[in-house]
Design an enzyme around this catalytic site. Structure first.
Site, PDB file in Angstrom:
ATOM      1  N   SER A  41     -10.083   3.583  13.910  1.00 48.85           N
ATOM      2  CA  SER A  41      -9.450   2.420  13.261  1.00 48.85           C
ATOM      3  C   SER A  41      -9.347   1.235  14.215  1.00 48.85           C
ATOM      4  CB  SER A  41      -8.075   2.796  12.690  1.00 48.85           C
ATOM      5  OG  SER A  41      -7.098   2.927  13.707  1.00 48.85           O
ATOM      6  N   THR A  80       3.907   4.502  15.506  1.00 53.63           N
ATOM      7  CA  THR A  80       3.502   3.217  14.911  1.00 53.63           C
ATOM      8  C   THR A  80       3.971   3.105  13.457  1.00 53.63           C
ATOM      9  OG1 THR A  80       1.308   3.946  14.162  1.00 53.63           O
ATOM     10  CG2 THR A  80       1.455   3.136  16.408  1.00 53.63           C
ATOM     11  N   HIS A 111      -2.902  -9.252  12.553  1.00 53.50           N
ATOM     12  CA  HIS A 111      -2.209  -8.094  11.974  1.00 53.50           C
ATOM     13  C   HIS A 111      -1.772  -7.195  13.133  1.00 53.50           C
ATOM     14  CE1 HIS A 111      -1.197  -4.512   9.913  1.00 53.50           C
ATOM     15  NE2 HIS A 111      -2.252  -3.850  10.345  1.00 53.50           N
ATOM     16  N   SER A 162      -7.233  -1.603   6.619  1.00 55.00           N
ATOM     17  CA  SER A 162      -8.161  -0.487   6.836  1.00 55.00           C
ATOM     18  C   SER A 162      -8.984  -0.192   5.603  1.00 55.00           C
ATOM     19  CB  SER A 162      -7.376   0.762   7.224  1.00 55.00           C
ATOM     20  OG  SER A 162      -7.018   0.693   8.575  1.00 55.00           O
ATOM     21  N   CYS A 192      -3.465  -3.093   4.566  1.00 61.21           N
ATOM     22  CA  CYS A 192      -2.622  -4.187   5.071  1.00 61.21           C
ATOM     23  C   CYS A 192      -3.146  -5.558   4.678  1.00 61.21           C
ATOM     24  CB  CYS A 192      -2.518  -4.106   6.588  1.00 61.21           C
ATOM     25  SG  CYS A 192      -1.920  -2.530   7.169  1.00 61.21           S
ATOM     26  N   ASN A 249       5.110  -1.011  12.289  1.00 62.49           N
ATOM     27  CA  ASN A 249       4.102  -1.502  11.353  1.00 62.49           C
ATOM     28  C   ASN A 249       4.755  -1.752   9.995  1.00 62.49           C
ATOM     29  OD1 ASN A 249       1.723  -2.249  10.113  1.00 62.49           O
ATOM     30  ND2 ASN A 249       0.586  -0.398  10.669  1.00 62.49           N
ATOM     31  N   GLU A 256       0.847  -1.188   0.000  1.00 63.30           N
ATOM     32  CA  GLU A 256       0.000   0.000   0.000  1.00 63.30           C
ATOM     33  C   GLU A 256       0.886   1.244   0.000  1.00 63.30           C
ATOM     34  OE1 GLU A 256      -1.898   1.213   3.736  1.00 63.30           O
ATOM     35  OE2 GLU A 256      -1.448  -0.791   4.462  1.00 63.30           O
TER      36      GLU A 256
END
Ligand code: HMG
Length: 395
Positions: A202, A153, A234, A317, A112, A285, A80
């Site tokens: 989220s 993150t 995840h 997401s 993701c 991440n 992404e």
């Protein structure tokens, strides 16, 4: 029916590392918020001559050296943090890896979740042609705005996987649970190099998707929770996996342990929450690669996985999610290599917060002509841009 799944896998990451204790000090935040509150100790940062192509190809290279390239007719590149709106990143990776021209290459995107979409598509291809093998590359550079809640993150990582019949590592089972909802929790507009995110929305969207995917897995005839030995989620940050485990415990009524940090007292059946998060705690991440870095971590740190069933919850997401399962194969002990992953993480070059902020602010993803400095220690580098085209070379 033929057994199909992950035959071998390999991880890669960026050249640099930032200590989250340093970021906390710079940001005037208690280090405990990042280290315990988010469950993150470090984050990988790319050098100026690295991107998703160099990282993805770096993960795939040792995989192909170990397994050869025979039978590979498809390369699925999930990301992404794409570097072009049209051309698949995997086409450049194909050249760097020396793969022949009779390999179809495509890029897959859904936040993701894209890596799992690629894995499931690969399983489908091998089901039709069991003599074929599919190279799946997941590679991402997670970037949020400086000084935003998402900043701690961030991270970067890639996992390459070879999908084949009679796999050595993980047979993917047929049943799956899916949950898709149109929600604006996180996205990256075409004119932005960083993600736009409503962080708390989220987290809720992720947990609701987990409930939906689990219920759909039950409806699809998936295994009972008692028959799932280990569970991976995840991991945008490792504390999210703990929240997910808490939710699954509520939904199923099964007393699965929510102890996350090494040394925490288990409060139920150990499903590998700690062992599956060792690498992600240090990578940050890695979006599409995150759950597969988690799988690498679990395989590397658990000696009794043979014949055990792993549940995997993949979330992207926007949002699309899937809960699926796999059974660990006897060959996994010979395939894994914990020392390799530890070395990869240990050999990253630390940067100060000032250096990291300069790297973050440097032009990113532009098509202006440029020549990048030679920094990366990886096998491939992004050399710059000529006539609006990105240039890659073997280091
Ligand atoms: P925030 O709002 O600054 O943090 O950002 P917070 O106030 O919610 O605190 C975080 C945790 O630290 C809390 O624990 C605090 O209690 C604790 P929790 O209630 O969550 O259990 N805390 C402390 N603990 C110990 N010592 C202390 C201390 N202080 C506080 N001193 C947020 C948090 C996650 C919102 C932010 O980092 C963010 O926006 N991150 C990006 C979005 C994200 O990661 N979302 C996760 C779900 S969505 C997803 O996974 C998809 C994604 O990967 C993208 C994709 O699919 O492509 C993101």
């Amino acid at each position: 029916m033929t057994s199909i799944g992950i035959h071998d896998l390999e991880m890669a990451t960026g050249h640099h590392v930032v200590e989250l204790a340093d970021l906390a000090e710079f940001s005037g935040v208690a280090p405990g918020k990042y280290i315990l509150g988010l469950g993150q100790s470090q984050m990988s940062v790319l050098s100026e001559d690295e991107d998703i192509v160099t990282m993805g190809a770096a993960a795939a290279l040792p995989l192909l050296e170990r397994n050869g390239t025979e039978g590979i007719r498809t390369l699925l590149f999930a990301t992404e943090s794409g570097v072009d709106q049209s051309k698949a990143a995997g086409v450049a990776a194909l050249r760097l890896l020396g793969l022949p021209s009779n390999v179809r290459v495509v890029e897959m995107k859904q936040a993701c979740y894209g890596g799992t979409a690629a894995l499931q598509a690969a399983v489908g291809i091998v089901a039709r042609s069991p003599e074929e093998r599919v190279l799946v590359i997941t590679s991402d550079n997670a970037r949020y705005e400086l000084d935003s809640p998402g900043e701690p993150t961030q991270g970067a990582g890639a996992v390459a996987m070879l999908i084949s019949a009679d796999p050595d590592v993980l047979e993917i089972e047929q049943a799956n649970g899916i949950s898709t909802t149109d929600v604006d929790d996180f996205w990256r507009p075409n004119d932005s190099t960083t993600a736009v995110v409503d962080g708390h929305l989220s987290v809720g969207a992720y947990l609701d998707a987990l409930t939906g995917a689990w219920k759909d897995l039950e409806a699809d005839g998936g295994p009972a929770i008692a028959d799932i030995d280990r569970i991976l989620y995840h991991q945008p940050y490792t504390k999210m996996a703990k929240k997910a485990q808490q939710r699954l415990r509520e939904v199923t009524g099964e007393e699965i342990s929510t102890a996350l940090n090494p040394g925490d007292e288990p409060d139920g059946r150990d499903t590998g929450l700690t062992t599956g998060s060792i690498y992600n705690r240090r990578l940050g991440n890695s979006y599409t690669a995150s759950i597969y870095s988690g799988l690498t971590s679990l395989l590397d740190h658990d000696d009794s996985l043979e014949g055990r069933r792993i549940g995997l919850f993949s979330y992207g997401s926007g949002c699309v999610s899937e809960f699926f399962t796999g059974v660990v194969q006897p060959g996994y002990l010979a395939r894994r290599n914990p020392a390799r992953a530890e070395k990869l993480l240990d050999q990253r070059v630390p940067v100060s917060i000032a250096e990291y902020r300069a790297l973050h602010a440097a032009p990113h993803g532009t098509s202006d002509d440029q020549v990048t400095p030679k920094v990366t220690a990886g096998p491939f580098r992004f050399a710059g841009v000529t006539d609006q085209a990105r240039q890659y070379e073997v280091r």
